[in-house]
Design an enzyme around this catalytic site. Structure first.
Site, PDB file in Angstrom:
ATOM      1  CB  CYS A 215      -0.942   0.101   1.196  1.00  0.00           C
ATOM      2  SG  CYS A 215      -2.090  -1.271   1.300  1.00  0.00           S
TER       3      CYS A 215
ATOM      4  NE  ARG B 118       4.723   1.614   0.200  1.00  0.00           N
ATOM      5  CZ  ARG B 118       5.707   1.391   1.046  1.00  0.00           C
ATOM      6  NH1 ARG B 118       6.940   1.683   0.697  1.00  0.00           N
ATOM      7  NH2 ARG B 118       5.486   0.898   2.231  1.00  0.00           N
TER       8      ARG B 118
ATOM      9  CD1 TRP C 184       0.128  -6.332  -2.831  1.00  0.00           C
ATOM     10  CD2 TRP C 184      -0.258  -6.823  -0.681  1.00  0.00           C
ATOM     11  NE1 TRP C 184       0.505  -7.634  -2.617  1.00  0.00           N
ATOM     12  CE2 TRP C 184       0.273  -7.964  -1.318  1.00  0.00           C
ATOM     13  CE3 TRP C 184      -0.587  -6.916   0.665  1.00  0.00           C
ATOM     14  CZ2 TRP C 184       0.505  -9.161  -0.648  1.00  0.00           C
ATOM     15  CZ3 TRP C 184      -0.366  -8.109   1.345  1.00  0.00           C
ATOM     16  CH2 TRP C 184       0.185  -9.215   0.677  1.00  0.00           C
TER      17      TRP C 184
ATOM     18  CG  ASN D 102       1.211   0.241   4.364  1.00  0.00           C
ATOM     19  OD1 ASN D 102       0.887  -0.931   4.221  1.00  0.00           O
ATOM     20  ND2 ASN D 102       2.462   0.666   4.295  1.00  0.00           N
ATOM     21  N   GLY D 103      -1.082  -1.367   6.529  1.00  0.00           N
ATOM     22  CA  GLY D 103      -0.833  -2.175   7.721  1.00  0.00           C
ATOM     23  C   GLY D 103      -2.042  -3.050   8.000  1.00  0.00           C
TER      24      GLY D 103
ATOM     25  CD  GLU E  46      16.924 -13.984  -6.579  1.00  0.00           C
ATOM     26  OE1 GLU E  46      16.304 -14.443  -5.613  1.00  0.00           O
ATOM     27  OE2 GLU E  46      16.643 -12.898  -7.112  1.00  0.00           O
TER      28      GLU E  46
ATOM     29  CE  LYS F 287      13.717 -11.918  -8.977  1.00  0.00           C
ATOM     30  NZ  LYS F 287      14.375 -11.771  -7.728  1.00  0.00           N
TER      31      LYS F 287
ATOM     32  CD  GLU G 110       9.715 -12.241  -7.193  1.00  0.00           C
ATOM     33  OE1 GLU G 110      10.839 -12.126  -7.729  1.00  0.00           O
ATOM     34  OE2 GLU G 110       9.318 -11.496  -6.293  1.00  0.00           O
TER      35      GLU G 110
ATOM     36  CG  HIS H 102      17.983 -37.395  -2.209  1.00  0.00           C
ATOM     37  ND1 HIS H 102      18.302 -38.661  -1.784  1.00  0.00           N
ATOM     38  CD2 HIS H 102      19.157 -36.722  -2.309  1.00  0.00           C
ATOM     39  CE1 HIS H 102      19.617 -38.740  -1.607  1.00  0.00           C
ATOM     40  NE2 HIS H 102      20.153 -37.576  -1.923  1.00  0.00           N
TER      41      HIS H 102
ATOM     42  CE  LYS I 199      11.789  -3.423  -5.078  1.00  0.00           C
ATOM     43  NZ  LYS I 199      12.433  -4.613  -5.676  1.00  0.00           N
TER      44      LYS I 199
END
Ligand code: M6R
Length: 610
Positions: A2, A27, A74, A100-101, A483, A487, A490, A506, A605
């Site tokens: 947010c 955000r 968000w 925001n929160g 990573e 990427k 996402e 395994h 983000k």
């Protein structure tokens, strides 16, 4: 998580709010809204979707106001739709709030308000605040006091801004767990979740701390503590230009940020790498260096990409400084009653410096007496300020939701810390020199790898329709495999998994057939011979193999379908180089699938909720 922006001054705030929201969109971007006072009438406009849709609506209405607040969301409570978008209001729409929160006790508060006759239009926790403030206003209490009294009843986190049309000269802002800055202008003042929203208008900011509360007028501001005491706040000057947060001619921030890595890694080591001495100097660690070097144990805690960097740090510190290292997800660390003492040092890595899980873990570590150190990108961010000491990575602003240049800069900083502490632990000068020389060459080697962009784009064309990917690496490149997979997931929404290559047998090996692309990260390091065997195992089962290996390595060509050849470096620095083609591959696949690379679905983000 947010974005919040607010303005009070003599200008029309509408374009300021819309531009601010566009800069904050990273955000959160599932809905947006603004609240203002147009010709003495309080007005709220909200839309589902991106800020550009809000902008279209606002432009049709031709609004003017010298005070206003805006929000990009968000979703946490309630689906992304117009009703759940902020600002939320009281029943007669005289009060607006953006938040925001998460208000943890919102349900109990909501039940009480319903009993008192309040009606709710949304499923959000935030709307509870609007009605609760209203309940105090209705008793004749002023806005400032009403907000304070409301916050006394609230458990949870907030960065919030409130406006009231009956007191149209001020914005009230408060912070607990979600960042807020006040921008100081001449005859105008701002509020924002981060400086990028207001940098076009002012470089002078005040960071609100948890528990602080502000009344912001056009020509003054007052900051108060939770106990209602006025606080003298330091004004910080932001050393960043607006150009640095624009796309600079690239179609996406992510590509711009990938391409910036020669410069961003150079900036991370500028003035810190002592090439001749084979060492490093990091001013932020000066005061605690003895305690750090003498730690019985080093822990590194982070989330997401920063956690992958932490894993690389573990390999570096253990190999060279010979101090035992543990790496832990911040979200797990804080809730498992960790055993810590004053003999432990713990690094918290965070690009944004605002990640709620990492911040909470940092506070936990501090309360248990450990040396809590930050490795952050955003200067002045909460984690940076809460840490006992720390190092900035200086990667520059990272706007694309998928972290790229921050990751490589984090690895550079971890390598510098390795040099610094290993020298104190007796690292041979020749080894120190070797690391320093190799670090110094990293930016130009990254520039060389970036020239493979077209080649990698062609690979993306070939593989873009694969529904699954496996990424395998060993040693230092096991975290690089994680990573690479993150990427791809996402931004392309392709299911991808990263594994240590030896773990494949395994379980994951069952997935391999002629439809499964497997990306091997196989530089010629100490694990190379072993990884060749893993390549053979995949080949025997018909998997399609892409291998990232060293320039001049011809033997691998006949074992795999595609190779991406990159310059050699010393083993500990290989993940900095191998991660670059993985970033490009993910980027091009997402672009070819016509996806929103910079703002992938469901992500944000800066993850400021637990
Ligand atoms: O700002 P932080 O480094 O604390 O963020 C941690 C994660 O949320 C972040 O790395 C996330 O995984 C990114 N989207 C990765 O690209």
């Amino acid at each position: 998580m947010c974005g919040i922006v607010g303005y009070v001054g003599n200008k029309n705030c509408v374009p300021i709010l819309i531009q601010g929201l566009k800069r904050l969109e990273y955000r959160g971007y599932d809905s947006a809204g603004i609240g203002l006072i147009h010709e003495d009438e309080p007005i709220v406009i909200k839309t589902k979707g991106k800020v550009s849709l809000l902008e279209e609506r606002v432009n049709e209405l031709v609004l003017e106001s010298e005070i206003g607040i805006g929000h990009t969301r968000w979703a946490t409570h309630g689906i992304p739709n117009e009703q759940n978008a902020h600002p939320h209001t009281n029943a007669n729409k005289t009060l607006f709030i953006i938040h925001n929160g998460i208000i943890e006790n919102f349900q109990a508060l909501k039940n009480n308000l319903i009993i008192l006759g309040y009606k709710f239009e949304s499923d959000t926790d935030t709307e509870v605040l609007a009605h609760l403030i209203d309940s105090y206003l209705n008793k004749g209490i002023n806005l400032s006091k009403s907000v304070q009294m409301t916050l006394n009843e609230v458990n949870g986190t907030y960065g919030l801004a409130v406006m009231y049309s009956k007191e149209p000269d001020k914005i009230i802002a408060a912070r607990k767990g979600s960042p807020l800055v006040i921008g100081i202008g001449a005859g105008e003042n701002f509020i924002a979740s981060d400086v990028s929203a207001i940098l076009a208008y002012t470089k002078n900011v005040i960071y609100l701390e948890d528990g602080e509360f502000a009344e912001i007028y056009k020509d003054r501001y007052v900051v108060k503590s939770i106990l209602d005491k006025e606080i003298e706040k330091e004004i910080h000057e932001i050393n960043m230009s607006i150009d640095e947060i624009d796309k600079g001619g690239y179609p996406h921030f992510m590509l711009k940020e990938i391409m910036e890595q020669p410069e961003s890694t150079r900036n991370s080591m500028r003035g810190r790498l002592l090439i001749e001495e084979g060492s490093a100097k990091l001013g932020g660690l000066n005061d605690i260096i003895d305690r750090l070097v003498n730690s019985k144990r080093i822990l590194i805690s982070a989330c997401g990409t920063s956690w992958h960097a932490a894993l690389v740090g573990e390999y570096m510190f253990e190999q060279y400084a010979r101090i035992p290292v543990e790496v832990e997800y911040a979200s797990e660390f804080r809730y498992r009653n960790p055993i810590l003492s004053g003999e432990d040092s713990i690094f918290f890595i965070s690009q944004s410096g605002e990640t709620a899980d990492t911040l909470a873990a940092l506070k936990e570590a501090k309360s248990r007496g450990a040396l809590a150190l930050g490795i952050c990108n955003v200067v002045g961010s909460t984690i940076a300020r809460e840490s006992m000491s720390g190092v900035y990575i200086h990667a520059g602003p990272e706007i694309g939701v998928a972290s790229t240049k921050a990751f490589t800069a984090q690895l550079v900083v971890l390598a510098l810390i390795t040099l610094l502490i290993s020298k104190r632990k007796g690292l041979k000068p020749s080894d120190g020199k070797k690391i320093a020389d190799a670090l110094n060459e990293i930016p130009s080697k990254i520039a060389q790898i970036l020239k493979l962009n077209d080649e990698i784009e062609q690979l993306a064309e070939e593989f873009k329709d694969s529904p699954n990917f496996l990424y395998l690496g060993r040693g230092y490149n096991f975290p690089a495999a994680l990573e690479g997979a993150l990427k791809l997931k996402e931004i392309s929404y392709i299911h991808a998994e990263g594994y240590p290559a030896a773990e494949m047998k395994h379980g994951p090996i069952a997935l391999i057939d002629e439809n499964m692309p497997v990306v091997f990260i196989a530089p010629k390091d100490s694990t190379y011979e072993k990884i060749l065997s893993n390549i053979q195992e995949v080949r025997a089962r018909g998997g399609r193999i892409i291998a990232i290996t060293d320039e001049g390595n011809g033997e691998i060509d006949k074992l795999v379908d595609h190779t991406i050849k990159i310059p050699r470096t010393i083993e500990m620095l290989t993940p900095i180089l191998t991660s670059i083609p993985l970033q490009l591959l993910a980027y091009h696949i997402a672009v070819k699938k016509a996806l929103d690379v910079d703002q992938p679905r469901n992500l944000a983000k800066s993850v400021t909720v637990e």
